[in-house]
Design a protein around this motif. Structure first.
Motif: not given
Length: 296
Positions: A80, A83-84, A87-88, A146, A149, A153
């Motif tokens: 995770e 992915a974050n 994506g960020r 993203c 991500y 979220q």
């Protein structure tokens, strides 16, 4: 039926050999000055052998995670977190896309220039239509990189007909089934299609998903780079092969997060409601506003 079972477990056993052989002989598939290495890379990237290496790795991680739940939580946090982070970072492409569009409008409508030049010494000078078409690449980055991500979220739209009415543990079971029967197969199919779709626009002769490794090695004698540089207009954006790379990256990231989502769903099912959203690194605008107010 028996032959299929034997084939399945044989490939799982061979996965260990194939993995250690690949990492101990990197020149056979990473030395792209050798044309045969290019063809091996093309073949194994979409091969049964590669699938079983990845599948077996997931099985091993899952087995260790079932034995030590702390290890599985660690896998969830790492996957995770990946992915974050991705994506960020690529979410900024949305801002770049807006700023570039504003510049294009000013250059084209106010200064009446047919091109935009950026840089010192040897500048990057392209027709205005090239920059306008390139905006699609930023949009593709946001969509492809993203996606997971946004999933972490909780930003994707959920069409909820049954999910909200069932119990906590039933929800986790639905999540596990969804990751196994929908996310993983979809990611694998997109990867298999996207992998050869990508390479058919990078080299000639064009590889096929039905080609054996021996056939591709025979084609290696004539292989040469033929990167796609054709745009939709004479002076338009000509890096459309980048979209094929993003398609493969999208499939890989969805596969990785499907595994993370299965692990999280299983652990939350096992540990109960108190573990819901455990270790979840979720963005919150409210926290940012409170931190900002606290500094003034």
């Amino acid at each position: 039926m028996l032959d299929g079972i034997v084939w399945f477990f044989t490939n799982i056993g061979l996965a260990f050999y194939n993995f250690f052989y690949a990492i101990s002989h990197p020149g056979l598939w990473l030395d792209w000055s050798d044309k045969e290495a290019i063809m091996r890379f093309v073949y194994y990237g979409g091969s049964v052998e590669f699938f079983f290496v990845v599948f077996t790795a997931v099985l091993v991680l899952t087995a260790v995670g079932l034995w030590r739940n702390g290890f599985m939580w660690g896998c969830v946090r790492v996957l995770e977190g990946f992915a974050n982070t991705v994506g960020r970072f690529f979410a900024w492409a949305g801002l770049i896309m807006v700023l570039q569009q504003v510049i294009i409008v000013f250059i084209q409508r106010i200064f009446a220039r047919p091109d935009i030049s950026i840089g010192l010494g040897i500048p990057l000078e392209m027709d205005i239509s090239w920059w306008a078409e390139e905006l699609k690449l930023y949009n593709a980055m946001v969509v492809a990189l993203c996606c997971t991500y946004t999933f972490v979220q909780g930003g994707h739209v959920r069409v909820d007909l049954i999910y909200s009415a069932v119990s906590y543990r039933t929800k986790r079971v639905i999540d596990m089934l969804g990751s196994v029967f929908f996310m993983l197969p979809m990611a694998i199919l997109i990867w298999m299609y996207g992998w050869y779709f990508l390479w058919r626009h990078l080299i000639t002769p064009k590889p096929s998903a039905s080609d054996t490794v021996d056939r591709l090695l025979m084609k290696a004698r004539a292989v040469r780079w033929n990167v796609e540089t054709i745009g939709f207009s004479p002076n338009g954006f000509n890096g459309y092969f980048l979209f094929k790379i993003l398609l493969v990256a999208f499939a890989g990231m969805v596969f990785i997060h499907a595994v993370a989502f299965f692990y999280r769903s299983f652990l939350e099912w096992k540990e109960g409601p108190e573990s819901e959203n455990k270790y979840l690194d979720k963005d919150s605008l409210g926290e940012g506003e409170e931190a900002f107010e606290g500094t003034h």
